[in-house]
Motif scaffolding. Structure first.
Motif, PDB file in Angstrom:
ATOM      1  N   TYR A  96       0.804  -1.186   0.033  1.00 26.93           N
ATOM      2  CA  TYR A  96      -0.031   0.096  -0.045  1.00 26.93           C
ATOM      3  C   TYR A  96       0.776   1.129  -0.062  1.00 26.93           C
ATOM      4  O   TYR A  96       0.666   2.134  -0.879  1.00 26.93           O
ATOM      5  N   ALA A  97       1.840   1.272   0.826  1.00 23.59           N
ATOM      6  CA  ALA A  97       2.779   2.268   0.844  1.00 23.59           C
ATOM      7  C   ALA A  97       3.582   2.657  -0.409  1.00 23.59           C
ATOM      8  O   ALA A  97       3.924   3.717  -0.800  1.00 23.59           O
ATOM      9  N   LEU A  98       3.879   1.307  -1.017  1.00 19.48           N
ATOM     10  CA  LEU A  98       4.857   1.606  -2.082  1.00 19.48           C
ATOM     11  C   LEU A  98       3.549   2.006  -3.287  1.00 19.48           C
ATOM     12  O   LEU A  98       4.274   2.986  -4.250  1.00 19.48           O
ATOM     13  N   ALA A  99       2.516   1.744  -3.440  1.00 23.51           N
ATOM     14  CA  ALA A  99       1.573   2.188  -4.393  1.00 23.51           C
ATOM     15  C   ALA A  99       1.405   3.582  -4.211  1.00 23.51           C
ATOM     16  O   ALA A  99       1.218   4.521  -5.302  1.00 23.51           O
ATOM     17  N   GLU A 100       1.450   4.012  -2.907  1.00 29.12           N
ATOM     18  CA  GLU A 100       1.117   5.540  -2.748  1.00 29.12           C
ATOM     19  C   GLU A 100       2.418   6.249  -3.408  1.00 29.12           C
ATOM     20  O   GLU A 100       2.141   7.340  -3.664  1.00 29.12           O
ATOM     21  N   ARG A 101       3.492   5.884  -3.012  1.00 30.34           N
ATOM     22  CA  ARG A 101       4.752   6.519  -3.238  1.00 30.34           C
ATOM     23  C   ARG A 101       4.725   6.287  -5.006  1.00 30.34           C
ATOM     24  O   ARG A 101       5.064   7.546  -5.403  1.00 30.34           O
ATOM     25  N   VAL A 102       4.332   5.289  -5.826  1.00 28.04           N
ATOM     26  CA  VAL A 102       3.980   5.421  -7.280  1.00 28.04           C
ATOM     27  C   VAL A 102       3.218   6.557  -7.669  1.00 28.04           C
ATOM     28  O   VAL A 102       3.531   7.162  -8.680  1.00 28.04           O
ATOM     29  N   GLY A 103       2.229   6.778  -6.836  1.00 26.60           N
ATOM     30  CA  GLY A 103       0.898   7.555  -7.460  1.00 26.60           C
ATOM     31  C   GLY A 103       1.571   8.786  -7.179  1.00 26.60           C
ATOM     32  O   GLY A 103       1.308   9.761  -8.120  1.00 26.60           O
ATOM     33  N   ARG A 104       2.287   9.129  -6.056  1.00 21.83           N
ATOM     34  CA  ARG A 104       2.880  10.536  -5.854  1.00 21.83           C
ATOM     35  C   ARG A 104       4.047  10.742  -6.970  1.00 21.83           C
ATOM     36  O   ARG A 104       3.868  11.885  -7.355  1.00 21.83           O
ATOM     37  N   ALA A 105       4.686   9.763  -7.277  1.00 24.96           N
ATOM     38  CA  ALA A 105       5.873  10.225  -8.196  1.00 24.96           C
ATOM     39  C   ALA A 105       5.389  10.340  -9.598  1.00 24.96           C
ATOM     40  O   ALA A 105       6.087  11.163 -10.418  1.00 24.96           O
ATOM     41  N   LEU A 106       4.529   9.547 -10.139  1.00 26.47           N
ATOM     42  CA  LEU A 106       3.855   9.597 -11.374  1.00 26.47           C
ATOM     43  C   LEU A 106       3.160  11.044 -11.491  1.00 26.47           C
ATOM     44  O   LEU A 106       3.376  11.753 -12.528  1.00 26.47           O
ATOM     45  N   ALA A 107       2.621  11.411 -10.304  1.00 26.40           N
ATOM     46  CA  ALA A 107       1.817  12.702 -10.531  1.00 26.40           C
ATOM     47  C   ALA A 107       2.949  14.021 -10.365  1.00 26.40           C
ATOM     48  O   ALA A 107       2.661  14.783 -11.390  1.00 26.40           O
ATOM     49  N   GLU A 108       3.838  13.896  -9.898  1.00 29.54           N
ATOM     50  CA  GLU A 108       4.932  14.816  -9.652  1.00 29.54           C
ATOM     51  C   GLU A 108       5.770  14.903 -10.893  1.00 29.54           C
ATOM     52  O   GLU A 108       6.394  16.023 -11.609  1.00 29.54           O
ATOM     53  N   ALA A 109       5.823  13.718 -11.796  1.00 31.26           N
ATOM     54  CA  ALA A 109       6.419  13.692 -13.217  1.00 31.26           C
ATOM     55  C   ALA A 109       5.402  14.149 -14.334  1.00 31.26           C
ATOM     56  O   ALA A 109       5.822  14.105 -15.311  1.00 31.26           O
ATOM     57  N   GLY A 110       4.068  14.552 -13.974  1.00 34.38           N
ATOM     58  CA  GLY A 110       3.342  15.235 -14.741  1.00 34.38           C
ATOM     59  C   GLY A 110       2.243  14.386 -15.362  1.00 34.38           C
ATOM     60  O   GLY A 110       1.516  14.621 -16.352  1.00 34.38           O
TER      61      GLY A 110
END
Length: 262
Positions: A96-110
């Motif tokens: 769950y924490a890893l998926a949260e980090r992936v969602g955040r990183a993708l959003a920050e990448a645009g």
């Protein structure tokens, strides 16, 4: 005899070439399939049962409406990545924490982040994207045990039909990130693999997050499916297996640059 009956052509013989025939748009009805009333009459007559709302022609209109709503809502979404994974993953789990980090990183990448809108991995990815100020999308599905869209979805649609929902995932995503999951996750994964393999979609990366979970599947594809000729050895290379969030972003950004060059 009604006006409708009088308007219907009458057979002049009992042979099949002389049966009554009525055309209803693209549909041709003959013999016993000729209906005693017209389409307009059945539409305007409010009496009678409501079973027609469950007929296949009416379902076609519902399907059409779902496509129109989906296309209209997502047409201006911009670059987006779909994240899949188990709805049963609890909030305290490492995945769950890893998926949260992936969602955040993708959003920050645009990228906008698209999920199935449910709990578990889907909720985590939506949460990460939303908290990062990105676009968090949920494409829900009508199921007897679904609880609706999670609270981190900013733009949500609910679908009756799986195949319409799948079209939206593929049409408006530039790639898939697939976390450990069950049948629904496998379904999305192998549909995407088939589309890429058959070149229905191009420059479409598929990343499997969680090497411990996915390595057995990849080994089976290599050692059994490819070796027996069911797929080509290079088909296995369509899958990227990683545990690294930055690797996910790198793969997706590289694919987006290839699209931008075209």
């Amino acid at each position: 005899m009604s006006e409708v009956d009088e308007a219907l052509p009458k057979p002049t013989s009992t042979g099949p070439k002389h049966r009554a025939e009525v055309r209803q748009g693209p549909v041709v009805r003959r013999g016993r399939q000729v209906q005693p009333t017209t389409t307009d009459q059945r539409l305007l007559d409010s009496r009678g049962p409501a079973d027609w709302v469950h007929t296949d022609p009416w379902r076609v209109l519902r399907i059409q409406a779902e496509f129109i709503e989906g296309f209209g809502a997502l047409a201006e979404l911009g670059p987006a990545i779909s994240v899949f994974g188990s709805a049963r993953t609890p909030a305290g789990a490492p995945e769950y924490a890893l998926a949260e980090r992936v969602g955040r990183a993708l959003a920050e990448a645009g990228f906008a982040v698209i999920t199935g809108g449910g709990p578990g991995i889907m909720e985590a990815a939506n949460k990460g994207a939303s908290e990062a100020g990105g676009v968090s999308v949920g494409l829900g599905i009508e199921l007897p045990f679904e609880q609706g869209l999670n609270e981190w979805v900013d733009l949500g649609l609910n679908f009756r039909y799986f195949f319409v929902r799948k079209t939206m995932f593929v049409k408006y995503s530039q790639g898939f990130v697939v976390f450990p999951g069950g049948f629904g996750t496998f379904d999305e994964l192998f549909e995407a693999l088939t589309l890429v393999q058959t070149k229905k979609v191009t420059s479409f990366p598929i990343v499997l997050m969680g090497s411990d979970y996915w390595s057995g599947l990849v080994d089976w594809l290599q050692d059994t499916v490819a070796k027996t000729g069911r797929i080509s050895p290079e088909d296995v290379d369509l899958l990227h297996v990683t545990d690294d969030v930055s690797e996910v972003v790198r793969i997706m950004c590289a694919a987006q640059r290839r699209l931008d060059v075209r």
